[in-house]
Design an enzyme around this catalytic site. Structure first.
Site, PDB file in Angstrom:
ATOM      1  N   HIS A 182       0.799  -1.216   0.000  1.00  0.00           N
ATOM      2  CA  HIS A 182       0.000   0.000   0.000  1.00  0.00           C
ATOM      3  C   HIS A 182       0.838   1.275   0.000  1.00  0.00           C
ATOM      4  CE1 HIS A 182      -2.968  -2.652   2.449  1.00  0.00           C
ATOM      5  NE2 HIS A 182      -3.192  -2.795   1.157  1.00  0.00           N
TER       6      HIS A 182
ATOM      7  N   LYS B 198       5.789   5.966   7.148  1.00  0.00           N
ATOM      8  CA  LYS B 198       5.301   5.113   8.227  1.00  0.00           C
ATOM      9  C   LYS B 198       6.469   4.644   9.078  1.00  0.00           C
ATOM     10  CE  LYS B 198       1.523   3.351   5.389  1.00  0.00           C
ATOM     11  NZ  LYS B 198       1.036   2.190   4.629  1.00  0.00           N
TER      12      LYS B 198
ATOM     13  N   TYR C 275       1.363   1.327  13.474  1.00  0.00           N
ATOM     14  CA  TYR C 275       1.879   2.237  12.458  1.00  0.00           C
ATOM     15  C   TYR C 275       1.803   3.659  12.992  1.00  0.00           C
ATOM     16  CZ  TYR C 275      -0.648  -1.219   9.391  1.00  0.00           C
ATOM     17  OH  TYR C 275      -1.204  -2.319   8.796  1.00  0.00           O
TER      18      TYR C 275
ATOM     19  N   ASP D 279      -6.669  -6.083  -2.086  1.00  0.00           N
ATOM     20  CA  ASP D 279      -5.247  -6.345  -2.313  1.00  0.00           C
ATOM     21  C   ASP D 279      -4.995  -7.350  -3.436  1.00  0.00           C
ATOM     22  OD1 ASP D 279      -4.560  -4.486  -0.431  1.00  0.00           O
ATOM     23  OD2 ASP D 279      -3.958  -5.927   1.103  1.00  0.00           O
TER      24      ASP D 279
END
Length: 193
Positions: free
Chosen positions: A61, A71, A131, A169
């Site tokens: 992603h 991130k 995250y 996904d």
């Protein structure tokens, strides 16, 4: 904290200094001052947490500009294989990746800069994954590259017949069919110029 450089500039592994005794352990999981001294200027604005079972694969992603995210990730329960793929057009490492195992025991963190696609595979029975993001989630900017793209050369440590992916996904394009919104020669952190 110790910062471990990887084969791709800007992608780093962070090992905190862990203090252990008979009661358990303690470590500083994030220090803005130390992160900026050793990694880069950053302003994290959102924390996310996911729980997944063995075989779950999430990714690869990213968020398209102007909603691009860096991130800082870690696994607080279980173990994951975490991966960052360089998707910056013109980058000398375009299409290359860095993979690191993050576990509740090694306490490692992984910094994925803007301009990279990110994903992970759960290697333990369950995993809780955290995250820190430097931009808010923007569903209209949500994009991805196929986690099953063999050309990336990623050993996910899970057979694909055991992998659990979201429907979303399974629909991401292969890197060869992908038109990246990122340019290696464009500063992806204009707020720090």
């Amino acid at each position: 904290m110790e910062v471990i450089k990887t084969a791709i500039e800007g992608v780093v592994i962070i090992e905190p200094k862990v203090f252990k005794d008979a009661r358990g352990y303690f470590f500083e999981s994030f220090s803005q001052r130390e992160f900026e001294e050793k990694v880069r200027k950053i302003n994290f604005v959102q924390d996310n947490e996911s729980m997944s079972s063995y075989g779950v694969m999430r990714g690869l992603h990213f968020q398209a500009p102007p909603f691009t995210q860096s991130k800082l990730v870690r696994c607080v329960k279980g173990a994951v294989l975490d991966v960052a793929v360089d998707i910056r057009k013109g980058s000398p490492t375009y299409g290359q990746h860095v993979a690191v195992e993050l576990t509740e025991d090694n306490h490692r963190q992984f910094f994925v800069p803007r301009g990279f696609a990110h994903g992970f595979a759960v290697l333990s029975e369950t995993a809780v994954f955290l995250y820190k993001c430097d931009n808010f989630y923007a569903p209209q900017a949500d994009r991805g590259v196929s986690i099953k793209d063999d050309s990336l050369g990623i050993d996910w440590k899970i057979p694909f017949d055991k992998a659990l992916l979201s429907e979303k996904d399974t629909k991401h394009s292969l890197l060869k069919d992908f038109d990246s919104p990122f340019d290696y020669n464009v500063n992806l952190y204009p707020e720090f110029e």
